[in-house]
Scaffold this motif. Structure first.
Motif, PDB file in Angstrom:
ATOM      1  N   PRO A 198       7.808  11.783  -0.447  1.00  0.00           N
ATOM      2  CA  PRO A 198       7.564  10.936   0.725  1.00  0.00           C
ATOM      3  C   PRO A 198       6.075  10.819   1.087  1.00  0.00           C
ATOM      4  N   LYS A 199       5.299  11.933   0.948  1.00  0.00           N
ATOM      5  CA  LYS A 199       3.906  11.895   1.418  1.00  0.00           C
ATOM      6  C   LYS A 199       3.036  10.886   0.664  1.00  0.00           C
ATOM      7  N   PRO A 200       2.994  10.932  -0.684  1.00  0.00           N
ATOM      8  CA  PRO A 200       2.166   9.931  -1.377  1.00  0.00           C
ATOM      9  C   PRO A 200       2.641   8.509  -1.137  1.00  0.00           C
ATOM     10  N   ILE A 201       3.967   8.326  -1.046  1.00  0.00           N
ATOM     11  CA  ILE A 201       4.477   6.968  -0.808  1.00  0.00           C
ATOM     12  C   ILE A 201       4.003   6.481   0.561  1.00  0.00           C
ATOM     13  N   ALA A 202       4.104   7.359   1.562  1.00  0.00           N
ATOM     14  CA  ALA A 202       3.680   6.984   2.917  1.00  0.00           C
ATOM     15  C   ALA A 202       2.176   6.672   2.934  1.00  0.00           C
ATOM     16  N   ARG A 203       1.393   7.497   2.235  1.00  0.00           N
ATOM     17  CA  ARG A 203      -0.069   7.278   2.198  1.00  0.00           C
ATOM     18  C   ARG A 203      -0.385   5.913   1.596  1.00  0.00           C
ATOM     19  N   MET A 204       0.305   5.601   0.497  1.00  0.00           N
ATOM     20  CA  MET A 204       0.028   4.341  -0.192  1.00  0.00           C
ATOM     21  C   MET A 204       0.433   3.151   0.681  1.00  0.00           C
ATOM     22  N   LEU A 205       1.606   3.266   1.294  1.00  0.00           N
ATOM     23  CA  LEU A 205       2.072   2.161   2.136  1.00  0.00           C
ATOM     24  C   LEU A 205       1.132   1.948   3.311  1.00  0.00           C
ATOM     25  N   ALA A 206       0.661   3.059   3.897  1.00  0.00           N
ATOM     26  CA  ALA A 206      -0.249   2.940   5.049  1.00  0.00           C
ATOM     27  C   ALA A 206      -1.510   2.186   4.633  1.00  0.00           C
ATOM     28  N   GLY A 207      -2.059   2.528   3.456  1.00  0.00           N
ATOM     29  CA  GLY A 207      -3.268   1.855   2.964  1.00  0.00           C
ATOM     30  C   GLY A 207      -3.008   0.380   2.723  1.00  0.00           C
ATOM     31  N   MET A 208      -1.827   0.065   2.196  1.00  0.00           N
ATOM     32  CA  MET A 208      -1.510  -1.327   1.872  1.00  0.00           C
ATOM     33  C   MET A 208      -1.288  -2.157   3.137  1.00  0.00           C
ATOM     34  N   ILE A 209      -0.719  -1.537   4.149  1.00  0.00           N
ATOM     35  CA  ILE A 209      -0.481  -2.275   5.393  1.00  0.00           C
ATOM     36  C   ILE A 209      -1.823  -2.579   6.075  1.00  0.00           C
ATOM     37  N   LYS A 210      -2.729  -1.608   5.991  1.00  0.00           N
ATOM     38  CA  LYS A 210      -4.024  -1.757   6.678  1.00  0.00           C
ATOM     39  C   LYS A 210      -4.898  -2.822   6.041  1.00  0.00           C
ATOM     40  N   ASP A 211      -4.820  -2.963   4.729  1.00  0.00           N
ATOM     41  CA  ASP A 211      -5.808  -3.780   4.030  1.00  0.00           C
ATOM     42  C   ASP A 211      -5.121  -4.687   2.992  1.00  0.00           C
ATOM     43  N   PRO A 212      -5.151  -6.028   3.201  1.00  0.00           N
ATOM     44  CA  PRO A 212      -4.472  -6.933   2.270  1.00  0.00           C
ATOM     45  C   PRO A 212      -5.036  -6.873   0.848  1.00  0.00           C
ATOM     46  N   LEU A 213      -6.346  -6.647   0.724  1.00  0.00           N
ATOM     47  CA  LEU A 213      -6.945  -6.533  -0.616  1.00  0.00           C
ATOM     48  C   LEU A 213      -6.386  -5.312  -1.344  1.00  0.00           C
ATOM     49  N   GLU A 214      -6.300  -4.222  -0.573  1.00  0.00           N
ATOM     50  CA  GLU A 214      -5.743  -2.980  -1.106  1.00  0.00           C
ATOM     51  C   GLU A 214      -4.289  -3.216  -1.540  1.00  0.00           C
ATOM     52  N   ARG A 215      -3.568  -4.024  -0.746  1.00  0.00           N
ATOM     53  CA  ARG A 215      -2.156  -4.285  -1.048  1.00  0.00           C
ATOM     54  C   ARG A 215      -2.021  -4.977  -2.415  1.00  0.00           C
ATOM     55  N   ARG A 216      -2.842  -6.044  -2.596  1.00  0.00           N
ATOM     56  CA  ARG A 216      -2.767  -6.786  -3.858  1.00  0.00           C
ATOM     57  C   ARG A 216      -3.115  -5.880  -5.042  1.00  0.00           C
ATOM     58  N   ARG A 217      -4.167  -5.078  -4.837  1.00  0.00           N
ATOM     59  CA  ARG A 217      -4.625  -4.216  -5.926  1.00  0.00           C
ATOM     60  C   ARG A 217      -3.557  -3.169  -6.278  1.00  0.00           C
ATOM     61  N   ARG A 218      -2.974  -2.547  -5.257  1.00  0.00           N
ATOM     62  CA  ARG A 218      -1.973  -1.502  -5.517  1.00  0.00           C
ATOM     63  C   ARG A 218      -0.721  -2.080  -6.196  1.00  0.00           C
ATOM     64  N   LEU A 219      -0.362  -3.302  -5.816  1.00  0.00           N
ATOM     65  CA  LEU A 219       0.814  -3.908  -6.445  1.00  0.00           C
ATOM     66  C   LEU A 219       0.546  -4.160  -7.932  1.00  0.00           C
ATOM     67  N   ARG A 220      -0.669  -4.675  -8.217  1.00  0.00           N
ATOM     68  CA  ARG A 220      -1.037  -4.904  -9.625  1.00  0.00           C
ATOM     69  C   ARG A 220      -1.060  -3.569 -10.386  1.00  0.00           C
ATOM     70  N   GLU A 221      -1.694  -2.575  -9.780  1.00  0.00           N
ATOM     71  CA  GLU A 221      -1.802  -1.286 -10.464  1.00  0.00           C
ATOM     72  C   GLU A 221      -0.422  -0.648 -10.655  1.00  0.00           C
ATOM     73  N   GLY A 222       0.452  -0.840  -9.664  1.00  0.00           N
ATOM     74  CA  GLY A 222       1.801  -0.291  -9.768  1.00  0.00           C
ATOM     75  C   GLY A 222       2.527  -0.877 -10.975  1.00  0.00           C
ATOM     76  N   ARG A 223       2.370  -2.202 -11.162  1.00  0.00           N
ATOM     77  CA  ARG A 223       3.016  -2.859 -12.302  1.00  0.00           C
ATOM     78  C   ARG A 223       2.438  -2.304 -13.627  1.00  0.00           C
ATOM     79  N   GLU A 224       1.099  -2.207 -13.662  1.00  0.00           N
ATOM     80  CA  GLU A 224       0.444  -1.705 -14.883  1.00  0.00           C
ATOM     81  C   GLU A 224       0.892  -0.272 -15.188  1.00  0.00           C
ATOM     82  N   PHE A 225       1.019   0.515 -14.138  1.00  0.00           N
ATOM     83  CA  PHE A 225       1.383   1.913 -14.302  1.00  0.00           C
ATOM     84  C   PHE A 225       2.796   2.046 -14.882  1.00  0.00           C
ATOM     85  N   LEU A 226       3.705   1.244 -14.351  1.00  0.00           N
ATOM     86  CA  LEU A 226       5.088   1.299 -14.859  1.00  0.00           C
ATOM     87  C   LEU A 226       5.143   0.829 -16.309  1.00  0.00           C
TER      88      LEU A 226
END
Ligand code: SF4
Length: 481
Positions: A433-461
């Motif tokens: 739960p902790k890393p997921i919450a941290r990541m979501l908090a960052g994505m909610i705060k910053d739209p650029l961060e959101r786009r980047r994390r979504l791209r990185e999430g896809r690449e990671f999988l």
């Protein structure tokens, strides 16, 4: 001589050795700055630096751009060597008068074998190659240049070694070369803000970790540093040249190896209002962490390697588990972000010690992690151990897509089990739960961060799926062929 410094085109997304310690295509698109090439490029008038992987240049495009140069210096690495030789051969074919030299840890350790790989290669600049290349570019006879290996009358001649550089302040700034030849927006590191910029303020590491490439091959075990004044002056220039850069990373092997110097630099950076980050061992005392944090430190990249003390002893890490835990608690309290790096498959590894590391990482609860497979590069103690004990299982360090493959195996632990441990490690760490919450908090705060994390999430999988699918030890592809 008009000199081209080339980080050659390679596997898609391959982060080569000119700025990266562990050369591979990573979990998510990552490129370090090619600082090892930028440094001699800054010393040679009218030079040019091309970073083909970061700029997504094909071999054809590189061949076009190489026209008109008299000398080409290619940075190579163990995993990419065969591919890089093919690039050299293509360059020689397109520009027959071009002199071609190789640099990097691999050729520093194996100059004879490297030159034997192809007649297209004219020389290898071993060890720290900055001044060696300057002398080659100035047209000095090869026979008079320390640190050079070259062909002579059908055989390979090795000149005496070049001494390590002592006066680091005498080296010109790499920032001007970055500005002239590179595009900051093309460089990504998942845990650093984008765009970032990385450089070195010194070379060498006093520690003796058996797996670690640079100190055992090109950097040595004395931390040779630039003065705090010169570092702060360079960072002031970097800030002016790159107003868009959000974070500056000091990629010295261990920036915190000289704490009083690091504190002096930190205070200078604080006055400049710079956000910065660096490599660190997991043993920096709280009082220094506090000074760093108060002066702009955002993140530390910490090589924990293992959560098992015996493994740390086996690799001569020189850090105790309890000290690493205390250091991490202090960082958390001070608000310093940590990217922790771990390695699976080091000598002594068992299924149980891999579980120890996973438990340890989850207990530390650092912000992000990277889990690598132990890589026995030539020139390291780990390589010698692996050869002597017959742990070394395959002839390539990367698979045919450029991702790292497991080349070590032990009588009690197969390479497949070690490889499976990487996926299990990531899953155990990030599916909490902790890393997921941290990541979501960052994505909610910053739209650029959101786009980047979504791209990185896809690449990671995709990366994890690829690592699971591909066969072990399959052959290194010739991306340039
Ligand atoms: S402390 Fe880090 S840089 Fe230094 S030898 Fe160990 S792993 Fe390498």
């Amino acid at each position: 001589m008009r000199t081209l410094f080339l980080n050659p085109p390679s596997y898609s997304g391959f982060d080569g050795g000119a700025g990266s310690r562990y050369q591979a295509r990573r979990e998510i698109k990552s490129f370090w700055y090619p600082t090892w090439l930028a440094q001699p490029a800054a010393m040679i008038e009218n030079s040019k630096l091309i970073d083909a992987p970061a700029d997504d240049l094909s071999l054809e495009e590189v061949l076009q751009r190489a026209k008109g140069f008299e000398l080409c210096v290619i940075h190579t690495s163990t995993p990419s060597f065969d591919n890089d030789v093919k690039v050299a051969e293509a360059l020689k074919k397109a520009c027959p008068g071009l002199r071609i030299g190789l640099v990097g840890a691999h050729v520093a350790v194996l100059p004879e074998e490297s030159l034997g790989a192809s007649p297209a290669l004219d020389f290898v600049a071993r060890e720290e190659f900055d001044y060696t290349l300057l002398e080659v570019a100035q047209g000095r006879p090869y026979s008079e240049i320390s640190g050079l290996s070259f062909r002579e009358n059908g055989s390979v001649r090795h000149n005496p070694d070049r001494r390590l550089i002592e006066d680091m302040d005498a080296l010109p700034s790499v920032v001007d070369i970055y500005k002239r030849d590179l595009t900051a927006e093309n460089y990504y590191i998942g845990y650093l803000k984008h765009p970032y910029l990385s450089l070195y303020t010194g070379r060498g590491c006093p520690a003796r970790c058996t797996f670690c490439l640079w100190p055992q091959t090109v950097g040595g075990h004395v931390y040779r540093t630039r003065s705090p004044q010169s570092v702060v002056a360079e960072m002031s220039k970097a800030k002016e040249h790159f107003p868009q850069v959000k974070e500056f990373f000091f990629d010295d092997d261990t920036f915190t190896a000289d704490l009083s110097r690091a504190a002096e630099i930190a205070k200078g950076l604080g006055r400049l209002g710079i956000t910065w980050s660096c490599n660190s061992r997991a043993n920096v005392p709280r009082e220094y962490l506090k000074i760093f944090k108060e002066n702009g430190l955002r993140l530390l990249l910490v090589g924990y390697e293992s959560g098992n003390q015996q493994i740390l002893n086996n690799i001569k890490k020189g850090v105790r588990i309890d000290i690493a835990q205390e250091f991490t608690r202090n960082c958390r309290k001070l608000g310093i972000v940590i990217h922790g790096t771990f390695i699976l498959g080091l000598p002594g590894e068992t299924k149980e010690t891999m579980e120890d590391s996973m438990r340890f990482a989850c207990g530390l609860d650092v912000d992000t992690i990277q889990v690598s497979l132990a890589a026995p590069y030539p020139g390291t103690e780990l390589y010698r151990q692996a050869m002597a004990n017959k742990w070394y299982d395959a002839d390539a360090l990367v698979r045919n897509d450029g991702t790292q493959s497991c080349t070590l195996q032990y009588p009690h632990l197969s390479s497949a089990e070690i490889t499976a441990g990487v996926k299990r490690f990531y899953t155990k760490f990030y599916a909490r739960p902790k890393p997921i919450a941290r990541m979501l908090a960052g994505m909610i705060k910053d739209p650029l961060e959101r786009r980047r994390r979504l791209r990185e999430g896809r690449e990671f999988l995709d990366y994890l799926r690829g690592r699971t699918r591909a066969p072990e030890g399959s052959e290194t592809a010739a991306a340039a062929s």
